[in-house]
Enzyme design. Structure first.
Site, PDB file in Angstrom:
ATOM      1  N   LYS A  44       0.863  -1.187   0.000  1.00  0.00           N
ATOM      2  CA  LYS A  44       0.000   0.000   0.000  1.00  0.00           C
ATOM      3  C   LYS A  44       0.898   1.235   0.000  1.00  0.00           C
ATOM      4  O   LYS A  44       2.013   1.206   0.565  1.00  0.00           O
ATOM      5  CB  LYS A  44      -0.871  -0.014   1.270  1.00  0.00           C
ATOM      6  CG  LYS A  44      -1.699   1.223   1.502  1.00  0.00           C
ATOM      7  CD  LYS A  44      -2.848   1.373   0.528  1.00  0.00           C
ATOM      8  CE  LYS A  44      -3.632   2.686   0.756  1.00  0.00           C
ATOM      9  NZ  LYS A  44      -4.584   2.945  -0.330  1.00  0.00           N
ATOM     10  N   CYS A 127      -2.547  10.215  -6.090  1.00  0.00           N
ATOM     11  CA  CYS A 127      -3.635   9.874  -5.165  1.00  0.00           C
ATOM     12  C   CYS A 127      -4.720  10.949  -5.226  1.00  0.00           C
ATOM     13  O   CYS A 127      -4.441  12.116  -4.957  1.00  0.00           O
ATOM     14  CB  CYS A 127      -3.122   9.752  -3.740  1.00  0.00           C
ATOM     15  SG  CYS A 127      -4.489   9.510  -2.585  1.00  0.00           S
TER      16      CYS A 127
HETATM   17  C1  DHB Z   1      -5.531   6.111  -2.229  1.00  0.00           C
HETATM   18  C2  DHB Z   1      -6.094   6.061  -3.483  1.00  0.00           C
HETATM   19  C3  DHB Z   1      -5.272   6.155  -4.589  1.00  0.00           C
HETATM   20  O1  DHB Z   1      -5.734   6.095  -5.857  1.00  0.00           O
HETATM   21  C4  DHB Z   1      -3.922   6.299  -4.396  1.00  0.00           C
HETATM   22  O2  DHB Z   1      -3.135   6.394  -5.464  1.00  0.00           O
HETATM   23  C5  DHB Z   1      -3.367   6.338  -3.143  1.00  0.00           C
HETATM   24  C6  DHB Z   1      -4.190   6.240  -2.056  1.00  0.00           C
HETATM   25  C7  DHB Z   1      -6.384   6.031  -1.049  1.00  0.00           C
HETATM   26  O3  DHB Z   1      -7.452   6.639  -1.043  1.00  0.00           O
HETATM   27  O4  DHB Z   1      -5.972   5.374  -0.058  1.00  0.00           O
END
Ligand code: DHB
Length: 308
Positions: A44, A127
């Site tokens: 993540k 993001c």
């Molecule tokens: C999240 C969503 C995304 O598309 C990303 O690139 C990084 C984080 C999120 O909301 O956690």
């Protein structure tokens, strides 16, 4: 037989692995990806401090995909630096996804990852879900600044996770920067940001954060992902590898991404939906498409899309 490939010189047994995002926050989840047929383990996106993320519901399955506004829930980079050596047992490349909330944060995390046990760094400049933070990748000046700072310090192959682009002028502007700064790979696309799905029966949005606006994933976005891979295949120096993401549900979709120019692909929404068994299924479907067409390697297909 599986079709091997590589990203920035790091070898993969086959081209299919998990996208940063779904089911890759905790050590247990990362181990589960290690036990699956995913050819790499992507974390993540990490920030400096641990985050709980946005209020729930924050992920919702749609008829042809998903919408999310997770808000970067993650354990913080120091934890991932602890997890990485434990994940080595799986014998797969480890990809650290980085999404600091400022340039200083990204620099601190990348400096620390230089000495950590990962093979590749994927810097997320796309993001869409943090309130008050625009996506860096839509601001060419900021992208130029971030890349010039980061490329000065990084000692591992660094790639960039890009937002989708829609305008040929923007593609040219961003490709110029990626070429200038010599990033090693790009992953495209992140979810098109700030989509809105409405449930007409309940007369409301389906996720809570940001009034229901969130990143769109799944089948809806495959043509956008293919377009981005294709355009970057045309514009980037050919030593910058391309990883395709967006709406891959089966082996034929993987084949399309390779035809457009991808060396590897990542699975997001289908992984959330089908869980870990999607990797083995899609690898065997891709192998079957390749074998039926008589192709012996990814390189026989990569970028060979024909016009009409
Ligand atoms: C999240 C969503 C995304 O598309 C990303 O690139 C990084 C984080 C999120 O909301 O956690």
């Amino acid at each position: 037989m599986s079709y091997k490939t590589s990203i920035a010189g790091i070898e993969l047994k086959h081209p299919i692995f998990n996208a940063a995002g779904p089911l890759c926050v905790s050590l247990e989840e990362l181990h589960a990806i290690g036990y699956s047929h995913s050819s790499a383990i992507t974390t993540k996106s990490m920030t400096i401090l641990p985050r709980d993320g946005n209020p729930e519901p924050r992920y919702y399955e749609l008829p042809y995909g998903s919408i999310n506004s997770m808000g970067l829930p993650n354990h913080g980079y120091l934890k991932y630096i602890e997890y990485l050596p434990q994940l080595r047992a799986h014998g797969k490349p480890l990809i650290a996804s980085v999404s600091g909330l400022s340039l200083a944060d990204n620099m601190e995390i990348i400096r620390a990852l230089n000495d950590a046990d990962c093979d590749l760094i994927e810097l997320n400049v796309s993001c869409p879900n943090i309130v008050g933070k625009p996506q860096i990748g839509y601001d060419m000046e900021q992208t130029d600044d971030v890349l010039s700072s980061v490329m000065k310090v990084v000692r591992k192959p660094l790639g960039v996770k890009l937002p989708p682009y829609f305008d040929f002028v923007h593609y040219e502007q961003i490709a110029t920067l990626l070429n200038k700064h010599k990033v090693r790979f790009v992953s495209c696309i992140n979810s098109p940001g700030n989509a809105l799905y409405i449930d007409a029966d309940r007369e409301c949005a389906v996720i809570k954060p940001k009034g229901g606006f969130g990143g769109l994933g799944g089948t809806y976005i495959k043509p956008i992902g293919l377009a981005n891979v294709r355009k970057f295949f045309e514009l980037l120096h050919h030593d910058i590898d391309i990883v395709g993401v967006g709406g891959i549900n089966n082996g034929r979709d993987v084949f399309e991404y390779v035809l457009a120019g991808a060396r590897a692909v990542q699975l997001g929404t289908i992984f959330m939906h089908e869980k870990h068994k999607c990797f083995a299924r899609i690898v065997s479907e891709f192998d079957e498409v390749m074998a039926k067409k008589g192709y012996g390697s990814i390189e026989d297909v990569r970028g060979k899309l024909r016009g009409l």
